[in-house]
Every structure is written in C-alpha cells, then in structure tokens.
Design a protein around this motif. Structure first.
Motif, PDB file in Angstrom:
ATOM      1  N   ASN A  77       1.002  -1.050   0.082  1.00 33.79           N
ATOM      2  CA  ASN A  77      -0.078   0.009  -0.131  1.00 33.79           C
ATOM      3  C   ASN A  77       0.831   1.260   0.031  1.00 33.79           C
ATOM      4  N   ASP A 135      -5.638 -12.404  -1.724  1.00 36.74           N
ATOM      5  CA  ASP A 135      -6.105 -11.102  -1.440  1.00 36.74           C
ATOM      6  C   ASP A 135      -6.461 -10.486  -2.950  1.00 36.74           C
ATOM      7  N   SER A 138      -8.717 -11.634  -5.142  1.00 37.96           N
ATOM      8  CA  SER A 138     -10.362 -11.299  -4.740  1.00 37.96           C
ATOM      9  C   SER A 138     -10.780  -9.920  -4.755  1.00 37.96           C
ATOM     10  N   SER A 139      -9.380  -8.984  -4.963  1.00 40.42           N
ATOM     11  CA  SER A 139      -9.908  -7.727  -4.941  1.00 40.42           C
ATOM     12  C   SER A 139     -10.277  -7.077  -6.368  1.00 40.42           C
ATOM     13  N   ASP A 145      -9.609   1.632  -6.212  1.00 43.18           N
ATOM     14  CA  ASP A 145      -9.713   0.552  -5.186  1.00 43.18           C
ATOM     15  C   ASP A 145      -8.295   0.633  -4.342  1.00 43.18           C
ATOM     16  N   GLY A 147      -6.954  -1.593  -2.231  1.00 45.03           N
ATOM     17  CA  GLY A 147      -6.846  -3.144  -2.052  1.00 45.03           C
ATOM     18  C   GLY A 147      -5.257  -3.227  -2.591  1.00 45.03           C
ATOM     19  N   LYS A 149      -2.004  -4.386  -4.392  1.00 39.84           N
ATOM     20  CA  LYS A 149      -1.718  -3.917  -5.789  1.00 39.84           C
ATOM     21  C   LYS A 149      -0.797  -4.817  -6.439  1.00 39.84           C
TER      22      LYS A 149
END
Lengths: 249, 352
Positions: A77, A135, A138-139, A145, A147, A149
């Motif tokens: 992130n 993860d 499913s993002s 978004d 979520g 990357k």
C-alpha cells in the motif's frame, strides 16, 4: 545458489524487458543532443540516474519486506501511495504480479516443502505470499480501489526470502536486473550494440555503482524513501506523450 | 473575528504554532485556537470574499492564514512546527506573503551523507532547518495551500514534512469529502549569486493519510530527496544539479477532493492534449495569439499530470527558472478559475 541463478535469469518471465524505465522518453526529451555529448555519454548519465532513483524508491521496500514479511500488505500500500506516476505504477505492478505468477506456477512446488533445518522465516514468507496472492485475486481492482496491488520490490523481497536467498544478494540481483532491463532497452532503441551493452553490464563501474547505492539505502526506512532524481519522474510520466513508442514505460 | 483565548501563546514552544478553525452557526468561521512562538508568526484574516458559485452547497467563507517567519526564512537550527485543525466544512487558505522561504546557510565542520534518524546525529539535526506542517481536514473542509517556493541558499540543510490527514478518505459522498490543494516547490537557490543547486540537502515530504475510527492508511506520499552526497566535484551524478538538470525549479501540486475536482480534470485534459513528442504538426489552421504564447511558456516547462489512486491528481513540473514556473502555473490556475471562485483571488498570492 540455484535460486540465485533462477532469479537472475533473463528468461525469467517477468516481462521486465517491455519496460525502458523512462529511457525511451529521456532520449526523446534530450534530442537533439548538444555537440559536446555523445549518445553513449548521454545514456551513461541516464543509467546512473536510473539506478540511483530505483534504489532510493524501491530498495527500502524490498529490504523491509524481507526483514518483516508480515508487513507485505502495508508495504504494498505504501509503495503504491509513493509512486507518483501511473506509468511507473503500471510497470511495477505488472512485474510484481508476474513474479507472483512465476512463484505459484513454477517455484512454489519446489520450495513449499522446506526441510526442517530451513529458517522459520522462509516458511513465514511462503504463507505470506499465499495469503497476499489470494487477497490480490479477490480484490476488485478498480482505479479507486485501495486494496492490494502487487508492487514489484516488496514481492521480490518476500519471494527471495521464501527461496532462501540472502538479503544482500536478493537486493543485488534486483538492481542488476534493473540495469539489464535498461541496457536491453538501450540495445533495442539503437543506442548501442549488444556487445557494448554487455561490456557496460560487466564493468566495474556498474558493479561499484550498484554496491554503493545498496549501501546508501541499507538503513533507509520506507518512510524516508523518496525520489533522488526529480527529472526522472517527469520523463517517465511524459512517456505517454511520445508520438511513437516501443516500450511500455 | 472572535479569538477565544488570546493568552494561550505562552503554551507554545519556540517555532511552534497551533490553529484550530471551526464553524459557528449560522456559518461564521471562528478560530478556536491561534498560538505561535518566535521564530514563527501566524496571522489570520477572514476575507470579505463569499464563494457564490461554489461546487459545494452552503460554502463557508474562507479564512486566510499567513505563514510568516522573522527575516522571511529559516536559520540553521530553526524548527518550525505548525499544527492546523480544520473542523467540518471550514475553508482555509494558507499563503506566504513574505515571498519565497529562504533557507540560510548551515555551518558544518564535517561533510558527508546526511542521516536524519539516529541519536548521534542529534547535533547535526539541530543545525538543520526543519519545518513540519500537520493539517487535519475534517469532513467537508477544504485547504488551499499555495505558498511561494523554498529557496535553499548555498550550503544549507533543510527538511520539510507536510502531513495532511483527511477524515475517512474513502467516503464517496461529495459533501462529506475533504478537499486539498497543496503546492510544494524548490528552486536552485539565488540565481543572482550564481547559485545552482549548491545546497547540502533539501528534503521535502508530503503525505496524505486517511483516518477512519483511529485507523490510519497512507493515501499518498510524495517525497523528494536532494542530497549532496559527496563534496567531490568528480563525483559526477551525485551532485544535486545533475539530478535536476535541466531545471532550475522543480515542484509538485497535489489535488484532492470535490472542490478541486474541476481543476484536477482541467490539468488532466491539458496534459492529455499536449502535442506529442517527436510527432509532426499537420494542422494547417493558424494558431491564435493566445495559443502561441501558451505554447511558448510550455516549451520551458516540463510537466506531467497523473490521476493516481484514491482520486488524487498529482502534477509534477520542472522549469528553467522560478518566473517561468510561476507564470505557467499561475496562468493555468487562473484560466481554469476554480481557485479564485472558491477561495478568492487572494489564494493566488504567489502569482499575483
């Protein structure tokens, strides 16, 4: 040793060679060259700037991910938040995801059954990659978004940890691979011939440069990572404005 | 404008300042707190300007905060720490009416790389100038921060951290979203004295955090490190000027939130319609005079605009000199017009 060779192989399908890391744009922005400068000298300047820049922006994340694999989601992130242009962001995410793909389809099978003497951190790294990859799948992945990357540098750190590669070496290969990609782009952009590119790659200057940049960033906290070469952000960002392009960045 | 406690300034430490802006019914901007201590000076003023055609309903009158320092710059060891809180639906304009922030020379005996962390570096740290700006922007509030550039003198050392916290940055409802416009730029020094990126170190970091139920998430970090890593002229590309060439000024403009959405789109559109590099212009239509002058300015400014995550638009630019950058940026901000419309002409002080 085996893992080291796998990761430094130019046949590793990461698509790194689709990116010139701003070289193509740099050449277009510095045209025509002043008489006093040769194409090679101008390229040398770019290579040096590019290595310093990739080191200061990526290495702290690579190191942090290796030293604390559980922080991968946060690092991913924060690196995404710190990447100022979409061109560089796309390049980093594409390579990071490709590396995840290679790990899942090729490497995991061999490395998942760790012998008992294997360090506990490798096992942790394998778990982390598995969870991160789930993860990621499913993002939603929309532009807003926030979520996961899948940025290249932190994933590289965790994958190297999982494969038992030493941190120093993991970082060195990362940097060398970057240099290789830039040099290969130079060959394809007709800046130099393939032999000349190999000689730059083999040179002591390049080795020293990489070692020095790694040393410089060894203790840098990710919060203090930043761009050393502001001009590079401009060239990379303006890649989209090129009339004709052979690279993705 | 009522200032509730005029005696609070005794609480502040040197260089510290604190501002809390709130909105009293029926929409009167009021400063709950305003404290500062030497060498920092904060002045505020509520302008008579009322945003009439605003992008948001019930737009509040903007309050102006003037960031001042004695002598118009920072001496070695000066530590400025400004904390600003914008309560819901307030609007604040921050400018530097003294012009550029001068970063004066730091005397250092030893040379080498700088490290900001670590205890043994404490003495070095004290000789640096440092400025920390911490702004919390609550729901529906807006900050317009367009300062003059910082001008680091030869051999100076400076670090700047600007932290902006928006409350719940992922909310979709425009009336609830915070807005933010921040300009951060640095020049090569005093060109009249031949300075050309001759300082030791200038670090600028801008962070935007989203806070939601005490949980913080980093939305954006823009960090530029201009460090003279070596004093040896043979060191080549470790010199700052080699890393900024051919620019005499580099900067970043960060745009976020509903009040700056039209400005953000304007920058994106203008960037997308820049002439292609290496292409040929087949257009036969004679360009108008306005177009031509605009193109000329563009020739000296290299810039990019990118819509990065969470709705941020990041504009990065490099220009030959301060004047060029100023007239280019000022020209675009005026042409689009929403800064003047939402915050009044005075917000554009840097280019007036």
């Amino acid at each position: 040793m085996h893992a080291l060779l796998l990761l430094s192989d130019s046949a590793l399908p990461l698509g790194s060679f689709a990116y010139s890391s701003g070289l193509e744009s740099y050449l277009a922005h510095n045209k025509p060259l002043p008489r006093s400068t040769t194409v090679i000298a101008s390229f040398q300047r770019f290579l040096e700037l590019s290595i310093a820049s990739i080191a200061s922006t990526s290495i702290p994340y690579l190191l942090a991910a290796y030293r604390d694999p559980e922080s991968l989601v946060t690092l991913d992130n924060d690196l995404d938040a710190s990447t100022p242009c979409v061109v560089a962001q796309r390049a980093s995410v594409a390579q990071g995801r490709a590396l995840l793909g290679v790990w899942e389809r090729a490497f995991r099978e061999t490395y998942k059954n760790q012998p008992d003497w294997a360090p506990e951190s490798s096992r942790r790294a394998i778990d982390v990659i598995g969870r991160f990859s789930d993860d990621l799948k499913s993002s939603v992945g929309g532009p807003d978004d926030l979520g996961p990357k899948g940025h290249f540098a932190p994933i590289w750190g965790v994958v190297c940890l999982a494969m038992g590669v030493e941190l120093q070496q993991a970082t060195y290969i990362f940097m060398l691979n970057h240099a290789k990609a830039v040099l290969s782009a130079a060959v394809r952009a007709s800046v130099m011939g393939p032999y000349q590119a190999q000689s730059v790659l083999a040179s002591k200057t390049l080795q020293d440069m990489i070692t020095k940049r790694i040393e410089h960033e060894w203790e840098t906290d990710t919060a203090d990572a930043g761009q050393l070469v502001p001009a590079l952000d401009l060239w990379v960002g303006r890649h989209e404005l090129l009339y004709s392009r052979i690279f993705n960045s | 404008m009522p200032v509730l406690s005029p005696f609070q300034s005794s609480i502040a430490k040197p260089g510290q300042g604190k501002v809390v802006l709130t909105l009293l019914p029926p929409g009167i901007p009021t400063l709950k707190t305003l404290t500062y201590k030497y060498p920092l000076k904060l002045l505020t003023r509520t302008s008579g300007f009322v945003p009439e055609s605003s992008a948001s309903k019930n737009a509040a009158r903007p309050v102006h905060l003037y960031l001042l320092s004695y002598g118009g710059g920072l001496l070695p060891g000066d530590q400025i720490e400004v904390s600003v809180t914008l309560e819901p639906c307030t609007r604040l304009v921050v400018t530097t009416p003294q012009g550029s922030t001068k970063i004066f020379k730091t005397e250092v005996e030893e040379v080498g790389t700088t490290r900001l962390a670590g205890g043994e570096e404490e003495t070095r740290l004290q000789k640096m100038s440092r400025q920390v700006v911490d702004v919390r922007i609550d729901r529906g509030a807006a900050l317009c921060y367009l300062p003059d550039p910082s001008v680091p003198f030869r051999d100076s050392r400076y670090e700047q951290v600007q932290r902006f916290t928006v409350v719940d940055g992922t909310v979709r409802d425009d009336a609830q979203r915070s807005s933010l416009c921040v300009l951060d730029w640095v020049t090569q020094g005093r060109t009249s004295r031949g300075e050309n990126w001759d300082f030791h170190s200038w670090r600028g970091k801008n962070e935007v955090w989203s806070e939601n139920d005490k949980k913080k998430k980093l939305l954006l970090r823009d960090s530029v490190i201009l460090d003279q890593e070596s004093q040896d002229p043979a060191a080549g590309y470790t010199l700052i000027r080699e890393r900024t060439r051919p620019h005499g000024v580099v900067g970043t403009l960060i745009l976020y939130g509903p009040l700056f959405e039209s400005l953000a789109s304007f920058f994106m559109d203008t960037f997308a319609s820049l002439p292609r590099i290496g292409g040929r212009n087949w257009s036969t239509a004679p360009s108008t005079a306005a177009d031509a002058s605009h193109n000329n300015a563009d020739g000296n400014v290299t810039w990019t605009a990118a819509r990065v995550r969470a709705g941020f638009v990041l504009v990065k630019f490099g220009a030959r000199d301060f004047e060029t950058a100023r007239s280019w940026l000022g020209g675009l901000l005026r042409r689009e017009g929403s800064i003047a419309r939402e915050f009044g002409e005075e917000a554009l002080l840097f280019c007036s």
